[in-house]
Design a protein around this motif. Structure first.
Motif, PDB file in Angstrom:
ATOM      1  N   LYS A 207       0.829  -1.208   0.000  1.00 10.96           N
ATOM      2  CA  LYS A 207       0.000   0.000   0.000  1.00 10.96           C
ATOM      3  C   LYS A 207       0.863   1.258   0.000  1.00 10.96           C
ATOM      4  O   LYS A 207       0.580   2.234  -0.715  1.00 10.96           O
ATOM      5  N   ILE A 210       2.291   1.722  -3.469  1.00 15.97           N
ATOM      6  CA  ILE A 210       1.254   2.164  -4.403  1.00 15.97           C
ATOM      7  C   ILE A 210       1.019   3.668  -4.266  1.00 15.97           C
ATOM      8  O   ILE A 210       1.005   4.406  -5.251  1.00 15.97           O
ATOM      9  N   GLN A 211       0.846   4.115  -3.036  1.00 17.65           N
ATOM     10  CA  GLN A 211       0.603   5.548  -2.820  1.00 17.65           C
ATOM     11  C   GLN A 211       1.798   6.370  -3.272  1.00 17.65           C
ATOM     12  O   GLN A 211       1.634   7.393  -3.957  1.00 17.65           O
ATOM     13  N   LEU A 214       1.876   6.407  -7.176  1.00 18.24           N
ATOM     14  CA  LEU A 214       0.776   7.152  -7.798  1.00 18.24           C
ATOM     15  C   LEU A 214       0.936   8.651  -7.580  1.00 18.24           C
ATOM     16  O   LEU A 214       0.565   9.451  -8.450  1.00 18.24           O
ATOM     17  N   VAL A 222      -0.344  -1.658 -11.074  1.00 22.10           N
ATOM     18  CA  VAL A 222      -0.555  -2.319  -9.785  1.00 22.10           C
ATOM     19  C   VAL A 222      -0.975  -3.747 -10.104  1.00 22.10           C
ATOM     20  O   VAL A 222      -2.078  -4.000 -10.587  1.00 22.10           O
ATOM     21  N   TYR A 232      -8.285  -0.631  -2.285  1.00 24.47           N
ATOM     22  CA  TYR A 232      -7.417   0.416  -1.724  1.00 24.47           C
ATOM     23  C   TYR A 232      -6.922   1.339  -2.836  1.00 24.47           C
ATOM     24  O   TYR A 232      -6.946   2.576  -2.700  1.00 24.47           O
ATOM     25  N   THR A 233      -6.482   0.764  -3.939  1.00 18.00           N
ATOM     26  CA  THR A 233      -5.965   1.559  -5.050  1.00 18.00           C
ATOM     27  C   THR A 233      -7.055   2.449  -5.640  1.00 18.00           C
ATOM     28  O   THR A 233      -6.817   3.636  -5.934  1.00 18.00           O
ATOM     29  N   LYS A 234      -8.234   1.903  -5.785  1.00 17.49           N
ATOM     30  CA  LYS A 234      -9.349   2.693  -6.330  1.00 17.49           C
ATOM     31  C   LYS A 234      -9.701   3.855  -5.401  1.00 17.49           C
ATOM     32  O   LYS A 234      -9.896   4.994  -5.857  1.00 17.49           O
ATOM     33  N   ALA A 237      -6.893   6.535  -5.421  1.00 16.54           N
ATOM     34  CA  ALA A 237      -6.925   7.337  -6.642  1.00 16.54           C
ATOM     35  C   ALA A 237      -8.041   8.381  -6.571  1.00 16.54           C
ATOM     36  O   ALA A 237      -7.863   9.536  -6.999  1.00 16.54           O
ATOM     37  N   PHE A 249      -4.366  -1.811 -13.682  1.00 13.82           N
ATOM     38  CA  PHE A 249      -4.341  -3.032 -12.890  1.00 13.82           C
ATOM     39  C   PHE A 249      -3.810  -4.150 -13.787  1.00 13.82           C
ATOM     40  O   PHE A 249      -4.188  -4.253 -14.953  1.00 13.82           O
TER      41      PHE A 249
END
Length: 305
Positions: A207, A210-211, A214, A222, A232-234, A237, A249
């Protein structure tokens, strides 16, 4: 239990007898289900079906840890031919490569030359090539070569694994080059001195990465089948006002097809990692080790008509 399952599948992945049997007798079962086919040509119809749904693909000729120069040359030519075929067939497809299949364990100059040959062809046809990450002992050599090649070629990316302690620092070092990065949890058995071993710790670091990625504004992949990580990604964002065209994805061919199509319908970019070749057994076992619950999706793929 997850740790035991992971160790079990990683143990199976290295079993030479099972690997031999899988290559000899199991490829007809695997083809079109968990791999595209035993060669790239047989994978093309599966790629086209995904492309027709608006889903992109990255292909990988299976095989790694090559110690024979001639085999490394053959793998290099296979990749070049695949790029040429992608262009000729007008496929919405990228290419992934493992450096050990191209000679990393033989000689760094050999694999450098092979990658340059591949990337020259990729540049000609505008096909992005992602250098896959292998185990931690080869991580620095992989990133060093990637950084060197990125100075010369635009269409090259690489992979960062969330279970390694070093990954956040690696992203910091790489981002000055504006790279395409595929973020994954990681699928090799590593020592506790270099990698997180607990599922929760790996997820939390994933996580964080990813943050971090992005927020750079650099296009990022991802790669996950984990519903909580997808959600979490959605949400991230949305909270950070990151447009859907800034990331994608990635999922494995033959697994979570409904989820892939749902994400595409929601407007997200979706890319399928489609391996091909007869050396599929080790790849499959590592995917099960990465997330043992994948076995239910895999078995559905293997048994569907």
């Amino acid at each position: 239990m997850d740790a035991l399952s992971r160790d079990f599948f990683l143990f199976l992945s290295k079993n030479r007898g099972l690997n031999y049997m899988a290559r000899r007798w199991g490829k007809s079962v695997a083809s079109g289900t968990i791999i595209g086919g035993i060669d790239f040509e047989s994978s093309i119809p599966h790629i086209k079906r995904l492309n027709e749904k608006g889903i992109q693909v990255t292909v990988d000729h299976l095989g790694e840890f090559v110690t024979d120069i001639q085999v490394a040359k053959e793998r290099t030519q296979e990749c070049i031919t695949t790029i040429q075929t992608i262009a000729a067939e007008k496929l919405d497809t990228q290419v992934s490569v493992k450096l050990t299949s191209l000679g990393l364990d033989i000689d760094i100059n050999l694999v450098r030359d092979h990658m340059r040959d591949i990337l020259r062809e990729a540049t000609k046809h505008e096909v992005l090539v992602t250098i896959d990450m292998e185990n931690e002992s080869r991580c620095q050599a992989t990133l060093d070569l990637f950084t060197e090649l990125k100075q010369e070629f635009k269409l090259v990316g690489t992979v960062i694994q969330a279970y390694l302690f070093r990954s956040e620092n690696d992203l910091n070092d790489l981002n000055e080059h504006q790279p395409f990065i595929r973020l994954v949890k990681g699928a090799y058995k590593e020592e506790a001195s270099v990698a997180h071993t607990e599922k929760q710790d790996i997820s939390e670091n994933f996580k964080k990465l990813i943050q971090k990625q992005l927020e750079t504004g650099i296009y990022t992949a991802v790669a996950t089948h984990d519903d909580s990580m997808i959600q979490y990604t959605k949400q991230l964002a949305e909270e950070l006002n990151i447009p859907k065209d800034q990331f994608e994805f990635q999922m494995l061919y033959g697994m979570r097809a409904k989820t892939q199509e749902d994400l595409k319908a929601e407007g997200y970019n979706v890319r399928i990692y489609m391996p091909y070749g007869d050396d599929w057994y080790g790849y499959f076992m590592r995917r099960l080790a990465e997330k043992p619950s994948n076995i239910s999706f895999a078995l559905k793929g293997l048994t569907k008509k």
